[in-house]
Scaffold this motif. Structure first.
Motif, mmCIF file in Angstrom:
data_model
loop_
_atom_site.group_PDB
_atom_site.id
_atom_site.type_symbol
_atom_site.label_atom_id
_atom_site.label_comp_id
_atom_site.label_asym_id
_atom_site.label_seq_id
_atom_site.Cartn_x
_atom_site.Cartn_y
_atom_site.Cartn_z
ATOM 1 N N LEU A 106 14.813 -45.192 -30.958
ATOM 2 C CA LEU A 106 13.668 -46.096 -30.861
ATOM 3 C C LEU A 106 13.883 -47.367 -31.689
ATOM 4 C CD1 LEU A 106 10.793 -43.464 -31.120
ATOM 5 C CD2 LEU A 106 11.185 -44.998 -29.172
ATOM 6 N N THR A 107 14.463 -47.206 -32.860
ATOM 7 C CA THR A 107 14.731 -48.360 -33.720
ATOM 8 C C THR A 107 15.716 -49.315 -33.054
ATOM 9 O OG1 THR A 107 14.301 -47.043 -35.704
ATOM 10 C CG2 THR A 107 15.556 -49.074 -35.986
ATOM 11 N N GLN A 149 15.339 -55.228 -27.933
ATOM 12 C CA GLN A 149 14.351 -55.822 -27.036
ATOM 13 C C GLN A 149 13.494 -56.895 -27.703
ATOM 14 O OE1 GLN A 149 12.038 -52.945 -24.859
ATOM 15 N NE2 GLN A 149 13.815 -51.680 -24.355
ATOM 16 N N TYR A 150 13.092 -56.644 -28.936
ATOM 17 C CA TYR A 150 12.132 -57.550 -29.571
ATOM 18 C C TYR A 150 12.580 -58.070 -30.929
ATOM 19 C CZ TYR A 150 9.222 -55.165 -26.102
ATOM 20 O OH TYR A 150 8.729 -54.622 -24.941
ATOM 21 N N GLY A 151 13.553 -57.394 -31.535
ATOM 22 C CA GLY A 151 13.918 -57.711 -32.902
ATOM 23 C C GLY A 151 12.989 -56.997 -33.874
ATOM 24 N N ILE A 152 13.439 -56.815 -35.088
ATOM 25 C CA ILE A 152 12.623 -56.155 -36.115
ATOM 26 C C ILE A 152 12.240 -57.207 -37.155
ATOM 27 C CG2 ILE A 152 12.615 -54.401 -37.927
ATOM 28 C CD1 ILE A 152 14.490 -52.742 -36.160
ATOM 29 N N PHE A 165 7.574 -48.858 -42.102
ATOM 30 C CA PHE A 165 7.852 -47.510 -41.620
ATOM 31 C C PHE A 165 6.722 -47.110 -40.675
ATOM 32 C CE2 PHE A 165 7.687 -42.943 -41.484
ATOM 33 C CZ PHE A 165 9.011 -42.589 -41.361
ATOM 34 N N PRO A 166 7.099 -46.575 -39.508
ATOM 35 C CA PRO A 166 8.463 -46.411 -38.998
ATOM 36 C C PRO A 166 9.068 -47.761 -38.588
ATOM 37 C CG PRO A 166 6.873 -45.713 -37.346
ATOM 38 C CD PRO A 166 6.080 -45.999 -38.588
ATOM 39 N N LEU A 167 10.358 -47.851 -38.689
ATOM 40 C CA LEU A 167 11.052 -49.122 -38.484
ATOM 41 C C LEU A 167 10.883 -49.643 -37.058
ATOM 42 C CD1 LEU A 167 12.734 -51.185 -39.975
ATOM 43 C CD2 LEU A 167 14.788 -49.863 -39.425
#
Length: 329
Positions: free
Chosen positions: A308-309, A315-318, A324-326
């Motif tokens: 998932l991370t 797809q979107y960047g973090i 949390f959750p990342l």
């Protein structure tokens, strides 16, 4: 996983009523895991949320407030063994329910993190302040001289108080809360749909009320106060900035302490202090040392957490690598 008796639950944030009322605010549905054995009894109320990007998977978060798993009863000398039993059973539950991770806001005053901290990565997220209602007179022994002066000023200004146990004055509260939120730039998590707050009076009948300060017939300050067991909470507060001079909020604080002591509560919790100004304001009303706010995090399915991370990153960047959750960061 039957719901335990209300008397067993130590604070309002652990009750089914609270979690049902605030489940939508967390974007999920209330569930409760309960573990009973010859070693004791543990309950764990939480909100189960669909994870983004991948249908059929979920994570958990505790409802707004402070709760998490809590020992209701334990055989002498067996708390650690009971917690280990609970953890193994909850891991099986997470696998069956496709739960990837969990995030817990532990209770600063029930101190349930002391029993469960070996299972979770703990973070200190600030402090929470409270007024000791077991002293003879909180107004005299907990309030500072400046706070007492503010209360007297409110009375001299002709500010009056109004109790609302049914939510009839909630529109006034929401109007003031919007003003307060805009002025203080509240994050989204502290914004509540009026419909949800209205519905909460049905879920929490007998466990919450509005305390309104009125000046010249107009509500100038309002607090939504909730309670259960030994604890009373200054849950949400709203003020009209045009009437700060009336000191309505200080009068509400004094009356809430009087009411709480009369009904036998031992602590009146004022919430956190995320800014220096908020800390200074709340500190006027208590000489009691603040408590730490502790949160816990746990990955229950490492493979899916990583997948998932990576999906979120591609797809979107973090945006927030500390979240949390990342995959929600």
């Amino acid at each position: 996983m039957a719901v335990p008796t209300k008397q067993a639950v130590p604070d309002i944030f652990f009750t089914p009523e609270w979690n049902e009322a605030y489940a939508a605010h967390e974007g999920g549905e209330f569930q409760q895991f309960e573990w009973k054995s010859e070693l004791g009894h543990i309950i764990y109320p939480f909100i189960k949320r669909p994870v983004p990007m991948l249908e059929g998977w979920f994570d958990t978060i505790t409802a707004f407030g402070q709760s998490g798993p809590v020992i209701i009863d334990a055989k002498e000398g067996q708390r650690r063994a009971l917690v280990d039993e609970f953890d193994a059973a909850f891991q099986d539950f997470c696998e069956q329910q496709c739960i990837v991770s969990e995030y817990i806001r532990f209770s600063s005053w029930v101190k349930n993190a002391e029993d469960f901290f070996p299972l979770y990565g703990l973070d200190m997220r600030g402090i929470v302040m409270y007024i000791d209602l077991t002293v003879d007179d909180p107004f005299r022994f907990e309030f500072s001289s400046a706070a007492r002066q503010q209360v007297r000023r409110a009375l001299k200004n002709g500010v009056t108080l109004e109790y609302d146990f049914t939510g009839d004055t909630l529109d006034d509260f929401c109007r003031l809360y919007d003003l307060t939120a805009d002025r203080n730039e509240f994050p989204d998590h502290y914004l509540f749909a009026p419909e949800m707050l209205k519905e909460s009076f049905k879920h929490l009948e007998g466990k919450q009320f509005l305390l309104n300060a009125k000046y010249d017939g107009k509500t100038v300050s309002s607090a939504l106060i909730v309670h259960h067991g030994d604890y009373m909470h200054y849950h949400l507060v709203a003020n009209d900035p045009d009437y700060f001079r009336c000191a309505g909020n200080s009068l509400i604080m004094a009356e809430a302490c009087r009411y709480g002591k009369e009904l036998g509560f031992s602590q009146f919790h004022l919430g956190g202090a995320s800014t220096e100004a908020l800390y200074r304001f709340k500190r006027r009303f208590t000489k009691t040392e603040p408590l730490e706010i502790l949160t816990g995090k746990r990955i229950r399915n490492s493979d899916m957490y990583g997948r998932l991370t990576e999906l979120k990153r591609l797809q979107y960047g973090i945006e927030n690598t500390g979240h949390f959750p990342l995959y929600r960061g």
